[in-house]
Write an enzyme that holds these catalytic residues in place. Structure first.
Site, mmCIF file in Angstrom:
data_model
loop_
_atom_site.group_PDB
_atom_site.id
_atom_site.type_symbol
_atom_site.label_atom_id
_atom_site.label_comp_id
_atom_site.label_asym_id
_atom_site.label_seq_id
_atom_site.Cartn_x
_atom_site.Cartn_y
_atom_site.Cartn_z
ATOM 1 N N LYS A 192 28.469 41.407 23.559
ATOM 2 C CA LYS A 192 27.461 40.958 24.537
ATOM 3 C C LYS A 192 27.891 41.533 25.878
ATOM 4 O O LYS A 192 28.768 40.997 26.541
ATOM 5 C CB LYS A 192 27.461 39.426 24.575
ATOM 6 N N GLU A 268 40.601 37.684 29.725
ATOM 7 C CA GLU A 268 41.056 38.580 30.808
ATOM 8 C C GLU A 268 40.213 38.221 32.019
ATOM 9 O O GLU A 268 39.020 38.515 32.037
ATOM 10 C CB GLU A 268 40.825 40.045 30.435
ATOM 11 N N CYS A 302 39.295 44.021 38.841
ATOM 12 C CA CYS A 302 39.995 42.733 38.689
ATOM 13 C C CYS A 302 41.402 42.793 39.264
ATOM 14 O O CYS A 302 41.881 41.825 39.843
ATOM 15 C CB CYS A 302 40.037 42.342 37.224
ATOM 16 N N GLU A 402 38.600 35.539 45.247
ATOM 17 C CA GLU A 402 38.354 36.882 44.723
ATOM 18 C C GLU A 402 37.007 37.340 45.294
ATOM 19 O O GLU A 402 35.956 36.818 44.922
ATOM 20 C CB GLU A 402 38.295 36.850 43.198
HETATM 21 P P1 NAD Z 1 31.192 36.842 34.735
HETATM 22 O O1 NAD Z 1 32.240 35.867 34.300
HETATM 23 O O2 NAD Z 1 30.098 36.350 35.578
HETATM 24 O O3 NAD Z 1 30.493 37.487 33.447
HETATM 25 C C1 NAD Z 1 31.252 38.090 32.431
HETATM 26 C C2 NAD Z 1 30.454 38.042 31.148
HETATM 27 O O4 NAD Z 1 30.283 36.679 30.770
HETATM 28 C C3 NAD Z 1 29.058 38.638 31.257
HETATM 29 O O5 NAD Z 1 28.744 39.323 30.064
HETATM 30 C C4 NAD Z 1 28.175 37.406 31.404
HETATM 31 O O6 NAD Z 1 26.851 37.595 30.953
HETATM 32 C C5 NAD Z 1 28.913 36.435 30.511
HETATM 33 N N1 NAD Z 1 28.644 35.023 30.796
HETATM 34 C C6 NAD Z 1 28.268 34.457 31.964
HETATM 35 N N2 NAD Z 1 28.087 33.124 31.803
HETATM 36 C C7 NAD Z 1 28.367 32.848 30.502
HETATM 37 C C8 NAD Z 1 28.372 31.657 29.728
HETATM 38 N N3 NAD Z 1 28.046 30.468 30.243
HETATM 39 N N4 NAD Z 1 28.722 31.748 28.422
HETATM 40 C C9 NAD Z 1 29.074 32.935 27.874
HETATM 41 N N5 NAD Z 1 29.064 34.105 28.563
HETATM 42 C C10 NAD Z 1 28.731 34.056 29.861
HETATM 43 O O7 NAD Z 1 31.978 38.055 35.378
HETATM 44 P P2 NAD Z 1 31.360 39.372 36.030
HETATM 45 O O8 NAD Z 1 30.751 38.974 37.327
HETATM 46 O O9 NAD Z 1 30.546 40.116 35.043
HETATM 47 O O10 NAD Z 1 32.680 40.251 36.269
HETATM 48 C C11 NAD Z 1 33.515 40.078 37.340
HETATM 49 C C12 NAD Z 1 34.704 39.214 36.948
HETATM 50 O O11 NAD Z 1 35.394 39.796 35.838
HETATM 51 C C13 NAD Z 1 35.740 39.145 38.062
HETATM 52 O O12 NAD Z 1 36.226 37.833 38.171
HETATM 53 C C14 NAD Z 1 36.842 40.078 37.577
HETATM 54 O O13 NAD Z 1 38.109 39.828 38.111
HETATM 55 C C15 NAD Z 1 36.794 39.857 36.109
HETATM 56 N N6 NAD Z 1 37.416 40.975 35.401
HETATM 57 C C16 NAD Z 1 38.642 40.808 34.809
HETATM 58 C C17 NAD Z 1 39.258 41.869 34.168
HETATM 59 C C18 NAD Z 1 40.610 41.713 33.499
HETATM 60 O O14 NAD Z 1 40.949 42.552 32.675
HETATM 61 N N7 NAD Z 1 41.390 40.695 33.827
HETATM 62 C C19 NAD Z 1 38.628 43.109 34.127
HETATM 63 C C20 NAD Z 1 37.389 43.249 34.747
HETATM 64 C C21 NAD Z 1 36.786 42.176 35.372
#
Ligand code: NAD
Length: 499
Positions: A192, A268, A302, A402
């Site tokens: 997804k 992650e 991230c 962040e």
């Molecule tokens: P997000 O948490 O908003 O979304 C991530 C994913 O989760 C998306 O596919 C989204 O549709 C899904 N999602 C959202 N709500 C959900 C729910 N209730 N149930 C299931 N899935 C759900 O994050 P984002 O805005 O897409 O990405 C940015 C974040 O990702 C930042 O916090 C960043 O630090 C983190 N990130 C971490 C790493 C790592 O390796 N540690 C790498 C890249 C990004």
């Protein structure tokens, strides 16, 4: 023949492209069962980019059933390891061959410079699949010590159906970090992607199928997190969720797993990584690392080095050098410009959030050294200039939250002990760095920063051989390296008695 990737080349490619926004289930491109779609707006100019299928619970059911059928049949799990390797290597080749198209799709969705999409995102995605392809025929099981009439095999077996939920900042890279080891281990995957970045996920699935991956082994369901993401994480027939995204949603995922079938979870999550500079450091190297470490990908990384902890006596010199590096090297421009080093933020709402955080930080006492403003608004795109702010202390919102934009927060310190304390004074533990010419100090500080990766006199160097992930609220479980395979497997003992 080498292609001349001019702005005109990409404009023409864009005009000739109609991105496919359907889902990929059971080896077929398909519409959503709901028939609903949504329009993804392009961050580079605020115009409609693609029409994406808005999946629902029935689509997740279809995809999980297909993945389960493929897993149970053994069509992939039991395939000769060398055959598996050949298919994954073909897939890596196809990613490279279709690199320009994938790069364009990534930039349409995400707004990063298209040459970065091509030279970094596409290249690393292909390399990742190649790395794990090579592991398919190099995974050994164990035989445990027993008495002479017994033989105990300790088999490492795939877990089953993996749900992968991914963010939008490095879509192809993070997706292949999950697909590579999960598939090499023999699992089936339902991916997804973030609703902001569906296009390359769909193409990756089509290319995997073209390479010979059996139907159902890799499915993609597009749509919103609270709809299909939640349905996948709550599904009773999913054995594991591999999630990358925000800490906030990571906590929800754990809850969904706990309240349904106790599926495994690997998270992650976010970061607020410190880059610690002592007065004896090579300040030019530190400034370059701080600027690129924070501003690359418009700060939507991230493990970006968003907190610069600088020994008080060098704060001014360091900030000046960061300004010089930024002006000289980190060109903010339309993503099709060949010289662009950074492009647009992901969407209008995120632009507003980043600008709001800057305002709140300044209201609470942070001083703007330079940048951190909306620019190029006449393009309709969502651009913010790289900015540096001096925080009154590590408690400042700019030093704790962040921001996920090109904003570097400087926090001065006076002693090594204080530097380590401030470095660890955050909810996160994803990455960090120390710059000093005193190698004893480098050793001490790198050991004491509590983070999944700590760099010494450099930033963001890595390859597939090193695990990546965090401590504390940056999550658990590691992507990349041979160790990533472990989380997609479990041990199974087969005890044999011989008379
Ligand atoms: P997000 O948490 O908003 O979304 C991530 C994913 O989760 C998306 O596919 C989204 O549709 C899904 N999602 C959202 N709500 C959900 C729910 N209730 N149930 C299931 N899935 C759900 O994050 P984002 O805005 O897409 O990405 C940015 C974040 O990702 C930042 O916090 C960043 O630090 C983190 N990130 C971490 C790493 C790592 O390796 N540690 C790498 C890249 C990004």
């Amino acid at each position: 023949m080498t292609t001349d990737y001019t702005r005109a080349y990409w404009e023409k490619a864009l005009a000739e492209t109609t991105p496919r926004g359907g889902m990929f289930i059971d080896g077929q491109l398909t519409r959503s069962d709901t028939g609903l779609t949504f329009i993804r707006i392009r961050p580079m100019d605020g115009k409609p980019g693609a029409e994406i299928a808005r999946g629902g619970i029935k689509d997740i059911d279809r995809a999980v059933a297909s993945a389960r059928k493929a897993f149970a049949s053994g069509v992939w799990r039991k395939k000769d390891p060398q055959e598996k390797k050949k298919i994954m290597l073909r897939w890596a080749d196809l990613i490279r061959k279709n690199g320009a198209e994938l790069a364009l799709l990534e930039t349409i969705d995400v707004g990063k410079p298209v040459m970065a999409s091509l030279n970094v995102d596409v290249a690393l995605a292909a390399n990742c699949i190649q790395y794990y392809a090579e592991m398919c025929d190099k995974l050994y099981d164990e035989i445990a010590p027993t008495g002479p009439n017994d033989r105990a095999l300790v088999r490492k077996v795939p877990i089953g159906v993996i749900g992968a939920i991914t963010p939008w900042n490095y879509p192809m890279i993070i997706e292949t970090w999950k697909l590579g080891p999960a598939l090499a281990a023999g699992n089936s995957v339902v991916l997804k992607p973030a609703e902001q970045s569906s296009l390359t996920a769909i193409r990756l699935a089509e290319l995997a199928s073209e390479a010979g991956l059996p139907d159902g082994v890799f499915n993609v369901v597009t749509g919103y997190g609270e709809e299909v993401g939640k349905a996948l994480a709550c599904h009773m027939d999913v054995d594991m969720i591999a999630f990358t995204g925000s800490t906030e949603v990571g906590k929800l995922i754990m809850g969904y797993a706990a309240s349904t079938n106790l599926k495994r979870v690997a998270l992650e999550l976010g970061g607020k990584s410190p880059l610690v500079v002592f007065a004896d450091a090579d300040l030019d190297a530190a400034a370059s690392a701080a600027a690129w470490g924070c501003f690359y990908n418009s700060g939507e990384t991230c493990h970006a080095s968003t907190r610069l902890l600088a020994e008080r006596s060098v704060v001014d010199a360091l900030v000046e050098k960061i300004r010089e590096v930024t002006d000289r090297e980190i060109t903010l421009a339309h993503p099709f410009e060949p010289g662009a080093q950074i492009g647009a933020l992901i969407e209008d709402a995120h632009l507003g959030k980043v600008l709001g955080m800057i305002e709140a930080g300044v209201r609470s006492g942070a001083k703007r050294a330079f940048g951190g403003e909306r620019v190029m608004s006449e393009t309709g795109g969502y651009y913010v200039s790289p900015g540096v702010f001096i925080a009154p202390s590590n408690n400042s919102s700019l030093a704790q939250q962040e921001i996920f934009g090109p904003i570097l927060t400087v926090v001065p310190f006076d002693t090594e002990e204080e530097a380590v304390r401030i470095a660890n004074d955050t909810a996160y533990g994803l990455a960090g760095a120390v710059f000093t010419t005193d190698m004893n100090r480098a050793h001490r500080v790198s050991e004491d920063i509590h983070a999944g990766t700590v760099w010494v006199n450099c930033y963001d160097l890595s390859n597939f051989a090193t695990p990546f992930g965090g401590f504390k609220q940056s999550g658990f479980g590691r992507d990349r390296s041979v160790h990533a395979i472990d989380k997609y497997c479990d041990y199974k003992t087969i005890w044999q008695r011989f008379s």
